[in-house]
Every structure is written in C-alpha cells, then in structure tokens.
Write a protein that holds these residues in place. Structure first.
Motif, PDB file in Angstrom:
ATOM      1  N   LEU A  29     -16.882  62.884  48.468  1.00 34.78           N
ATOM      2  CA  LEU A  29     -18.016  63.503  49.656  1.00 34.78           C
ATOM      3  C   LEU A  29     -17.888  62.592  50.681  1.00 34.78           C
ATOM      4  O   LEU A  29     -17.663  63.739  52.040  1.00 34.78           O
ATOM      5  CB  LEU A  29     -19.465  62.938  49.489  1.00 34.78           C
ATOM      6  CG  LEU A  29     -20.152  63.915  48.121  1.00 34.78           C
ATOM      7  CD1 LEU A  29     -21.391  62.659  47.544  1.00 34.78           C
ATOM      8  CD2 LEU A  29     -20.419  65.120  48.167  1.00 34.78           C
ATOM      9  N   SER A  30     -17.153  61.476  50.703  1.00 32.76           N
ATOM     10  CA  SER A  30     -16.217  60.704  51.410  1.00 32.76           C
ATOM     11  C   SER A  30     -16.160  62.349  52.409  1.00 32.76           C
ATOM     12  O   SER A  30     -15.373  61.513  53.633  1.00 32.76           O
ATOM     13  CB  SER A  30     -15.815  59.343  51.770  1.00 32.76           C
ATOM     14  OG  SER A  30     -15.516  58.829  52.883  1.00 32.76           O
ATOM     15  N   ALA A  31     -14.738  62.219  51.722  1.00 27.65           N
ATOM     16  CA  ALA A  31     -13.776  63.476  52.333  1.00 27.65           C
ATOM     17  C   ALA A  31     -15.064  64.136  53.952  1.00 27.65           C
ATOM     18  O   ALA A  31     -13.706  64.941  54.743  1.00 27.65           O
ATOM     19  CB  ALA A  31     -13.280  64.079  52.189  1.00 27.65           C
ATOM     20  N   VAL A  32     -15.415  64.853  53.445  1.00 26.63           N
ATOM     21  CA  VAL A  32     -16.285  66.382  53.986  1.00 26.63           C
ATOM     22  C   VAL A  32     -17.911  64.799  54.894  1.00 26.63           C
ATOM     23  O   VAL A  32     -18.337  65.595  55.429  1.00 26.63           O
ATOM     24  CB  VAL A  32     -17.572  66.794  53.015  1.00 26.63           C
ATOM     25  CG1 VAL A  32     -15.842  67.506  52.486  1.00 26.63           C
ATOM     26  CG2 VAL A  32     -17.503  66.948  52.286  1.00 26.63           C
ATOM     27  N   GLY A  33     -17.621  63.999  55.146  1.00 26.49           N
ATOM     28  CA  GLY A  33     -17.800  63.602  55.966  1.00 26.49           C
ATOM     29  C   GLY A  33     -19.977  63.140  55.741  1.00 26.49           C
ATOM     30  O   GLY A  33     -20.901  62.901  55.935  1.00 26.49           O
ATOM     31  N   ILE A  34     -19.785  62.570  54.524  1.00 31.73           N
ATOM     32  CA  ILE A  34     -21.315  62.285  53.735  1.00 31.73           C
ATOM     33  C   ILE A  34     -20.599  60.420  52.804  1.00 31.73           C
ATOM     34  O   ILE A  34     -19.687  60.689  51.914  1.00 31.73           O
ATOM     35  CB  ILE A  34     -21.633  62.869  52.764  1.00 31.73           C
ATOM     36  CG1 ILE A  34     -21.432  64.511  52.739  1.00 31.73           C
ATOM     37  CG2 ILE A  34     -22.830  62.532  51.646  1.00 31.73           C
ATOM     38  CD1 ILE A  34     -22.560  64.736  54.265  1.00 31.73           C
ATOM     39  N   ALA A  35     -21.746  59.267  53.500  1.00 31.91           N
ATOM     40  CA  ALA A  35     -20.845  58.273  52.907  1.00 31.91           C
ATOM     41  C   ALA A  35     -22.458  57.913  51.704  1.00 31.91           C
ATOM     42  O   ALA A  35     -23.720  57.893  52.155  1.00 31.91           O
ATOM     43  CB  ALA A  35     -20.810  57.045  53.400  1.00 31.91           C
TER      44      ALA A  35
END
Length: 502
Positions: free
Chosen positions: A476-482
């Motif tokens: 998720l972090s790789a697509v901009g979701i923290a």
C-alpha cells in the motif's frame, strides 16, 4: 523598525527595484491572458497563480488594485482549430474562455477587476492603429497595416536583442511577408480572408494583429502609464517588445514601471506548450491531484525560475498540503470547546517568539520579490509547533497557556495561508476527504478495496503472520497509502509513494 519595502524584479532594468506606484495607495496591473482555443495547461496555471500571489500580496499590503487580464478571443490559432472542428471561431473561443475561468476558480485565483476580450474592443484597437499611422510608425499594404520597427529607435530595449536577430512573425502567429519594408515589421491589422471573422476599418475589413490588442486594452482600462505588466518570459519577445513599441508610438508618454515575467514549466527540461504538444492540461492534473496541491507545487518554486514537472513533485506537494490541513483540523477540533471561554493563560515564551518571528519572516520573504519558496519552508515550523503542543494537550481548561499557544499559532498559520490563496474555501475536513479520494484514484483502488486490504492485514497480525502484515503495508505504501495502527483500529492517510529512484 518598520516592515521591509516591497521590491520586485523588473525585466526592463534586469534588477530588483522598490515598488513605487504611480498613485500612492493604488496599484495597476495588466497580465496577458490566454488565447482560448483549447483547455489551459499547467504553464498557464504557473503564470496566473504567480500573478495571483502578487495580486493577493498587494491587497494584503493595503493597495487598492486595478488588475486587468485579457482574452485573445480571435486569433489564427482559434480560427484554425474552429475550422478543424467545424465550429464558429467566436463560439469556440467563448467556450474555452469559460473553461479557463473555471480552472482559475478551482486554483483559487482571485478574479481580476476587468477581463476584456479583443472582440469587444475593436474600436479602441482601430483608434490606436490610426494614431500609430498618423505618428509615422506604421504603413498600409493592400488592407494590412504593419508597424515599422525602423521608425522606433528603442525597439528591442526590453528584450535586449539585436534587430538583425529578429524573425518575422509573432510567436508562431504569422508567416514571412516579402512586401514588408523590414522582415521584423509586425502586423497591427490583418486584412480579411474568406470565411474568417472580420470587422470594418479605414483600411478595409479585417481583424487585429496579436500585439496591438494588449496595448489598446491596457491603455483603455489603466491609462497610458501604469505600474505592472506581467506574463510568461516567453512573451518578452516578441509580444511585450512589440506592445511597448506600439504603445509609445501611439502615445510617447506611455510607460510601464515594472515588467514582470514568470518562468516556464518544463517537462524533461523542455518548455511545456500547446504548440509542441508536450503539455498536461490543468484538468489532466486535477483529475489525479487536488487543485490546492497543484497551487502549492507551483508556489514551491520562485516565480521567475523554471519548474520541472514530475508526478514525484506533485506527490510531495499533495503530501505537504495534507499535513497542513490535517494539522489545522486537529487544532480546530482541540480548541472547539474553548472558543467562547475566557482563557487567561500566558503564551509560553518560545511560542511567543515563534508567533512574532513567523509573520516578520513572511513579510521579509514576500517583500523580497515574492519569495514563496522561503515562506512555504518557514510554514512548517508553526505547524510542527501546533502538533507538538497538541500532544501535550489533554483537553482540560487548566491548560490555559497551551490553549493560548494553539490559538496564536493557528491564527498566524491561517493568516499566511489566506494571503497565499492556500486556505480552503470549504472546511479542512472536506479538503482532507478530497485529498484521500485523489490518493485512492492514483493508487487505482476503491475505498472498499482498501478496507479489504486493511482487514486482511489486521487478520494477519492477529494470527501473528507479521511477514504478511508487513507485505500488505509495503504494498500500500508503494502506491501512496500509509497505514497507522491506533488504539481504535488501523486508519490510513495519503503518503508519497515509495518510487524506485529515477
């Protein structure tokens, strides 16, 4: 010691100069507008956000402003596009003028005082052309009227070019005409061609050349002498050079005190432009990013410097504005029970020092040729102070000094965001939700799909499957979701995607 005086870089003198308006307390500004034959691109956004910042700052300093920004609503490019689309040229330009105004509104650019259109000012244009001819600076050729650059010794004073360097035509709007006395002579009036809109004139039916319109409309609304003339640096030559020549040829007392020009937006180090077909429209960008993230991105670079566009830069801007509005919302929520109360505590000394320093630094940076880069960097300090104080705050009235600190910091941050045009017109909660929706769109994911991922990760953690839990977080972090694990459960916020290095 008073506030520093406003200094602006003058493209004519090639240096910063103190701003001294022609009339005390009043500022007059003309900014060249769009040729509306298509949706506006990010380069247009750069120019009009830059001059909106100037407009807003002059208002903040107390000036009464008359700001004029035109529409070139009849032009070779419009006619060509209309013919390709089988549409009336004036209908096409009217439609795209409205689209442009919609774009300016979502970017929170204040409307100018006047937004004149060429087609509504043909009489003023014809009157100015007649004066230029009478003063010996223009000549007629079979229904066309050309400005004679040889008759104007100061030609090229603004651009610093040599006359021998000049090419015929005007920014791609004209072709070489061997009838001209000098190849650099430019059209003031173009004779009518079959199937094109035209107006009657002493020289026969036709339409205005590109440059004359701004000379005529600026003098009509602002007089022959005014304070600021702005536009992109690509307009220095030929457009503004020709404007200056025409205006003085018609009226020798004509004068602009400050010529101001913004830098380009580049993509792969090449200027974005419609004619090169290497541009993103404003609509393209705000489909994926919030308009206030785009405005922030444009203001992160000083207005005279070129901006290099990349998704990475927009991701950073989007992350920064989310932090700003989340901080403000958290502060508003913490302070809401105490707004009406009688809070008597003293502001802590460190916060008092910051509250005094921040607006002083803001004024110093903005008065130094609108140094928005420094302002946006400085903005992080009071925001960090708000978050630091919120961590100490337990929501009790006894913590009066903390309440006073938060109220003071909140006010300074909101004041500066308001002056910069970065304070949302809606609530911070609404903008934060919009930012999250844009982040999901960039991630190619729905709210339901994200909720499912969060549930899968929660289950993995419950089953002590920590490698799977970490995998989902990283995915998720790789697509901009923290993801953030809180006592009440896992929540999420947009973040900068973990992109591989370029």
């Amino acid at each position: 010691m008073g506030d520093p005086e406003l200094v602006l870089f003058n493209s004519m003198s090639k240096q910063k100069e103190p701003f001294k308006p022609i009339v005390d307390g009043k500022a007059s500004m003309y900014v060249c507008g769009v040729t509306p034959y298509d949706l506006s691109h990010i380069g247009h956004a750069r120019a009009y956000v830059a001059f909106d910042v100037l407009h807003r700052y002059l208002k903040h300093l107390g000036y009464e402003i008359k700001y004029v920004r035109n529409f070139t609503d009849i032009d070779d490019k419009i006619i060509k596009r209309a013919n390709e689309a089988g549409e009336d040229p004036l209908s096409l330009s009217s439609r795209f003028s409205k689209e442009f105004l919609d774009d300016m509104a979502v970017l929170q650019c204040l409307p100018p005082t006047h937004e004149p259109r060429v087609t509504d000012h043909t009489n003023q244009i014809k009157d100015m052309i007649a004066k230029i001819i009478d003063n010996g600076h223009a000549y007629t050729l079979e229904g066309d009227v050309y400005f004679s650059v040889d008759s104007f010794p100061d030609y090229c004073r603004l651009s610093g070019r040599k006359l021998d360097d000049n090419l015929a035509g005007g920014g791609g709007r004209a072709s070489v005409d061997l009838r001209k006395r000098n190849p650099a002579d430019f059209a003031l009036w173009k004779s009518a061609k079959p199937g094109e809109p035209s107006w009657e004139s002493p020289w026969g039916p036709g339409r205005p050349g590109w440059h004359i319109e701004c000379s005529a409309m600026s003098s009509h609304y602002l007089g022959h002498a005014f304070d600021i003339h702005g536009g992109g640096k690509d307009l220095i030559f030929p457009h503004h050079e020709n404007e200056l020549a025409q205006s003085r040829a018609a009226c020798p007392e004509s004068n602009v005190n400050y010529w101001m020009h913004n830098g380009f937006v580049n993509r792969d180090n090449q200027k974005m432009s419609k004619s090169d077909n290497n541009f993103f429209t404003i609509r393209d960008i705000i489909e994926k990013y919030h308009p206030l993230a785009l405005r922030f991105f444009l203001m992160r670079t000083h207005y005279r410097a070129d901006v290099n566009y990349s998704d990475r830069q927009l991701d950073t801007a989007s992350d920064r504005v989310f932090y700003i509005y989340q901080t403000i919302q958290d502060c508003e929520k913490a302070l809401s029970p105490f707004r009406e109360g009688n809070i008597k505590g003293q502001i802590p000394d460190d916060i008092r020092e910051l509250v005094n320093k921040f607006p002083a630094n803001f004024t110093a940076s903005m008065s130094d040729d609108l140094h928005t880069t420094a302002v946006l960097d400085d903005l992080m300090e009071p925001l960090k102070a708000i978050n630091s104080n919120l961590k100490k705050f337990k929501g009790k009235k006894q913590q009066q000094s903390l309440i006073q600190a938060l109220i003071a910091l909140e006010k300074e941050v909101k004041d500066v965001l308001g002056i910069l045009g970065l304070m949302p017109s809606s609530s911070c909660a609404e903008v934060l939700q919009q930012l999250k929706e844009k982040a999901l769109k960039r991630a190619g994911m729905s709210e339901e799909e994200l909720s499912q991922k969060i549930e899968e990760r929660t289950l993995a953690r419950k089953n002590k499957q920590y490698s799977e839990s970490d995998r989902i977080r990283k995915e998720l972090s790789a697509v901009g979701i923290a993801l953030m694990d809180e006592p009440g459960g896992t929540v999420w916020r947009p973040c900068e995607p973990e992109r591989p290095e370029d």
